[in-house]
Enzyme design. Structure first.
Site, mmCIF file in Angstrom:
data_model
loop_
_atom_site.group_PDB
_atom_site.id
_atom_site.type_symbol
_atom_site.label_atom_id
_atom_site.label_comp_id
_atom_site.label_asym_id
_atom_site.label_seq_id
_atom_site.Cartn_x
_atom_site.Cartn_y
_atom_site.Cartn_z
ATOM 1 N N GLY A 17 -45.608 10.884 -9.973
ATOM 2 C CA GLY A 17 -46.907 10.424 -9.414
ATOM 3 C C GLY A 17 -46.540 10.599 -8.596
ATOM 4 O O GLY A 17 -45.484 11.773 -8.096
ATOM 5 N N GLY A 19 -43.946 10.023 -6.104
ATOM 6 C CA GLY A 19 -42.507 10.137 -5.554
ATOM 7 C C GLY A 19 -42.125 11.286 -6.351
ATOM 8 O O GLY A 19 -41.140 11.899 -6.165
ATOM 9 N N GLU A 178 -63.497 0.594 -2.313
ATOM 10 C CA GLU A 178 -64.618 1.713 -1.771
ATOM 11 C C GLU A 178 -65.041 2.495 -3.859
ATOM 12 O O GLU A 178 -66.245 2.156 -4.406
ATOM 13 C CB GLU A 178 -63.380 2.977 -2.368
ATOM 14 C CG GLU A 178 -63.069 3.622 -1.032
ATOM 15 C CD GLU A 178 -61.281 3.937 -1.138
ATOM 16 O OE1 GLU A 178 -60.717 4.165 -2.378
ATOM 17 O OE2 GLU A 178 -61.087 4.976 -0.099
ATOM 18 N N ALA A 328 -50.031 6.569 -0.545
ATOM 19 C CA ALA A 328 -48.890 7.916 -1.137
ATOM 20 C C ALA A 328 -48.114 8.373 0.220
ATOM 21 O O ALA A 328 -46.948 8.753 -0.458
ATOM 22 C CB ALA A 328 -50.359 8.647 -0.750
HETATM 23 C C1 LIG Z 1 -56.780 2.838 -7.081
HETATM 24 C C2 LIG Z 1 -55.784 3.217 -6.040
HETATM 25 C C3 LIG Z 1 -56.506 3.391 -5.217
HETATM 26 C C4 LIG Z 1 -55.184 3.539 -4.013
HETATM 27 N N1 LIG Z 1 -55.629 4.400 -3.390
HETATM 28 C C5 LIG Z 1 -54.548 4.695 -2.253
HETATM 29 C C6 LIG Z 1 -55.195 5.786 -0.981
HETATM 30 O O1 LIG Z 1 -56.691 6.145 -0.329
HETATM 31 N N2 LIG Z 1 -54.284 5.740 0.225
HETATM 32 C C7 LIG Z 1 -53.253 5.920 -0.193
HETATM 33 O O2 LIG Z 1 -52.218 6.074 0.682
HETATM 34 N N3 LIG Z 1 -52.265 5.031 -0.737
HETATM 35 C C8 LIG Z 1 -53.238 4.600 -2.008
HETATM 36 N N4 LIG Z 1 -52.685 3.859 -3.240
HETATM 37 C C9 LIG Z 1 -51.958 4.021 -3.535
HETATM 38 C C10 LIG Z 1 -50.311 5.275 -4.175
HETATM 39 O O3 LIG Z 1 -51.829 5.880 -4.827
HETATM 40 C C11 LIG Z 1 -49.301 4.535 -4.048
HETATM 41 O O4 LIG Z 1 -48.148 4.268 -3.193
HETATM 42 C C12 LIG Z 1 -48.779 6.277 -5.186
HETATM 43 O O5 LIG Z 1 -49.352 6.532 -6.012
HETATM 44 C C13 LIG Z 1 -47.040 5.576 -5.705
HETATM 45 O O6 LIG Z 1 -46.695 6.966 -5.814
HETATM 46 P P1 LIG Z 1 -45.170 6.303 -7.050
HETATM 47 O O7 LIG Z 1 -45.122 7.898 -7.193
HETATM 48 O O8 LIG Z 1 -44.222 5.083 -6.498
HETATM 49 O O9 LIG Z 1 -46.376 5.382 -8.058
HETATM 50 P P2 LIG Z 1 -46.930 6.599 -9.261
HETATM 51 O O10 LIG Z 1 -48.052 7.292 -8.334
HETATM 52 O O11 LIG Z 1 -47.894 4.848 -9.044
HETATM 53 O O12 LIG Z 1 -46.358 6.991 -10.274
HETATM 54 C C14 LIG Z 1 -45.466 6.394 -11.045
HETATM 55 C C15 LIG Z 1 -45.355 7.094 -12.251
HETATM 56 O O13 LIG Z 1 -43.738 6.362 -12.673
HETATM 57 C C16 LIG Z 1 -44.085 6.774 -14.355
HETATM 58 N N5 LIG Z 1 -43.791 6.500 -14.809
HETATM 59 C C17 LIG Z 1 -44.111 4.137 -14.991
HETATM 60 N N6 LIG Z 1 -43.086 3.468 -15.363
HETATM 61 C C18 LIG Z 1 -42.381 4.351 -16.040
HETATM 62 C C19 LIG Z 1 -41.247 4.306 -17.714
HETATM 63 N N7 LIG Z 1 -41.241 3.586 -17.954
HETATM 64 N N8 LIG Z 1 -40.909 5.496 -17.636
HETATM 65 C C20 LIG Z 1 -41.417 6.235 -17.237
HETATM 66 N N9 LIG Z 1 -42.170 6.710 -16.812
HETATM 67 C C21 LIG Z 1 -42.678 5.773 -16.009
HETATM 68 C C22 LIG Z 1 -45.870 6.777 -14.371
HETATM 69 O O14 LIG Z 1 -46.696 7.029 -15.408
HETATM 70 C C23 LIG Z 1 -46.360 7.279 -13.373
HETATM 71 O O15 LIG Z 1 -46.048 8.838 -13.689
HETATM 72 C C24 LIG Z 1 -53.492 3.719 -4.065
HETATM 73 C C25 LIG Z 1 -53.244 3.487 -5.757
HETATM 74 C C26 LIG Z 1 -54.199 3.103 -6.690
HETATM 75 C C27 LIG Z 1 -54.326 2.323 -8.016
#
Ligand SMILES: Cc1cc2nc3c(=O)[nH]c(=O)nc-3n(C[C@H](O)[C@H](O)[C@H](O)COP(=O)(O)OP(=O)(O)OC[C@H]3O[C@@H](n4cnc5c(N)ncnc54)[C@H](O)[C@@H]3O)c2cc1C
Length: 462
Positions: A17, A19, A178, A328
């Site tokens: 994602g 991160g 949205e 994000a």
């Molecule tokens: C519908 C929606 C709308 C959003 N709108 C906004 C917005 O408008 N503005 C904003 O700033 N933020 C928004 N967000 C929030 C933002 O998307 C998240 O804060 C951001 O994606 C977090 O990033 P991350 O890397 O922590 O996790 P994520 O992007 O969720 O990535 C997690 C990753 O970990 C992987 N993973 C999970 N568990 C495992 C495992 N056990 N083994 C291997 N891989 C694993 C997944 O496959 C994925 O690739 C939204 C979120 C959602 C769901």
């Protein structure tokens, strides 16, 4: 005999994602070997999932292949699979792909496995009211939304038609706002005139939340503005309304005064609450005292590591840092910080010398409808067309890959200037796969209609 090459510092990143991808990219020129392990083969731009669910964008536009994104980064290896074990003492990560288990050693670890939808202990709601966290969720929702209109066209009674044309979105945060706006536009613009026995513009879209306001983190003024705009579009906003039960044919809502009422509705969407990946708890239990909060997020040290393991960073939706929202930007900035700390460590910086992570709030925004958004940057608040232009620019900037950007612009052009939407396909599998899998797991006895009733017999509409 020549001496073996000294081994490079090994960085394992869990998650693709925001991160995961930003962490990997920031290590591009570092003298390290990066292994990115994720259970999805794509990087997902979650903020635009609702547009996939409502037929505006295709999956490919918001989910480029991680392997292709990192193709030119020669120090990065991408592995697909579900991480099932993290051993902090032995510094290994174990992941599974089908029956194969792979153990990957690390010197530094960045955990960015994100969060899932939370039903606050009522996971059974998910069958009837899917959340929106993954591509599968968005495609299933698209199939359910469009499927409800299709079934309404065949409905035998007004009562059934009303139920099928009532859409409830639970959770009035940015995603709920949205999605409610887009379902309304879908009904009133895209589908208008496309049916012979129903009028899609009679669809009722309800946005419902237990909180007393729409978009609470954006403050009362923008929240009220968003609410007014939604109402102008015909969306019914119901606040102080807590969902206490969800079943095949509707939801039960408890009002502030304690009274209960029921909404008959087939298509329900859950966008209230998140629960961090359980990998957080796994890590915390092995640390020297790190805890997880109620949402399962790891209460990290000021340098985003876990106690006793200065080489293990937890970032994004999995980290609990006061003042950092689950957005994000939190994930991007956290991952960038972790990558920089790893690079500084290679140059001799000790963990004690690290400056604490600081978050720079770049603001937040939500679209209400085409050409209409609300946006907050520090103390500045914008709404309407200007906010929508800012939303457009920002989303284009952060979409990964030129191709995705170009394709998204074309799709937006088609959807926002015209009435059409390019991604209106939905399949039986998208609608029924979840139930089929639940049946395989023994969770439901028969393959049922997504809302619990037996799949209805096709009848000739009369
Ligand atoms: C519908 C929606 C709308 C959003 N709108 C906004 C917005 O408008 N503005 C904003 O700033 N933020 C928004 N967000 C929030 C933002 O998307 C998240 O804060 C951001 O994606 C977090 O990033 P991350 O890397 O922590 O996790 P994520 O992007 O969720 O990535 C997690 C990753 O970990 C992987 N993973 C999970 N568990 C495992 C495992 N056990 N083994 C291997 N891989 C694993 C997944 O496959 C994925 O690739 C939204 C979120 C959602 C769901």
């Amino acid at each position: 005999m020549t001496a073996p090459e000294p081994q490079r510092h090994r960085v394992v990143i869990i998650g693709s994602g925001f991160g995961g991808i930003y962490g990997a990219k920031h290590l591009k020129r570092a003298d390290v070997d990066v292994t990115l392990i994720a259970k999805t083969s794509h990087h997902l731009f979650q903020p635009l999932l609702y547009q996939v669910a409502t037929g505006v964008l295709s999956v490919g536009e918001i989910a480029p292949s991680t392997r292709l994104v990192l193709r030119k980064q020669h120090n990065a290896t991408v592995l697909l699979g579900d991480v099932v074990g993290i051993d902090l003492a032995n510094r290994t990560v174990t992941h599974e792909l089908l029956d194969r288990q792979t153990v990957t050693p690390f010197d530094s670890l960045i955990v960015a496995a994100g969060a899932q939808q939370s039903y606050f202990g009522n996971d059974q709601f998910a069958t009837f009211a899917p959340g929106m966290k993954t591509i599968d969720d968005a495609l299933e929702l698209r199939a359910r939304i469009l499927g409800a209109f299709e079934q309404a066209e065949l409905a035998a009674t007004d009562e059934e038609r009303r139920k099928l044309l009532t859409f409830v979105v639970v959770g009035a945060g940015p995603t709920g706002v949205e999605l409610a706006g887009q379902i309304s536009e879908l009904a009133n613009r895209t589908l208008r005139g496309a049916f012979r026995h129903i009028d899609p513009t009679h669809a009722k879209v309800i946005l419902l939340d237990a909180a007393p306001a729409v978009l609470p983190p954006m403050g009362p003024k923008l929240g009220k503005q968003a609410q007014r705009r939604l109402e102008k579009m015909g969306v019914e906003v119901q606040l102080d309304a807590m969902v206490t039960d969800v079943d095949a044919d509707g939801i039960t809502v408890k009002e502030k005064d304690g009274s209960q009422r029921r909404i008959e509705t087939q298509c329900k969407v859950w966008s209230a609450g998140v629960q961090a990946s359980s990998l957080g708890k796994m890590i915390a239990e092995q640390s020297g005292g790190t805890e997880v909060d109620r949402a399962g997020r790891v209460v990290v040290e000021p340098d985003l590591t876990v106690q006793g393991h200065p080489n293990v960073f937890v970032v994004g939706d999995m980290m609990s840092v006061p003042g950092v929202p689950g957005q994000a930007q939190g994930a991007i900035q956290g991952a960038t910080y972790a990558a920089r700390a790893i690079k500084a460590g290679l140059k001799g910086q000790t963990p004690e010398q690290r400056k604490p992570f600081t978050y720079f709030d770049k603001g937040s925004m939500a679209t209400v409808s085409r050409f209409d958004a609300v946006c907050q940057i520090g103390k500045l608040e914008f709404s309407g067309f200007i906010a929508w232009l800012m939303w457009l620019a920002l989303h284009l900037y952060y979409l990964v890959g030129y191709r995705s950007r170009i394709m998204a612009v074309i799709s937006w052009f088609v959807s926002f200037l015209g009435r059409g939407r390019g991604q209106m396909a939905s399949t039986q599998q998208w609608m029924f796969a979840r139930l089929a899998m639940e049946r395989l797991n023994g969770d439901v006895e028969e393959l049922e209609h997504p809302n619990g009733a037996q799949a209805p017999q096709r009848q000739q509409a009369g």
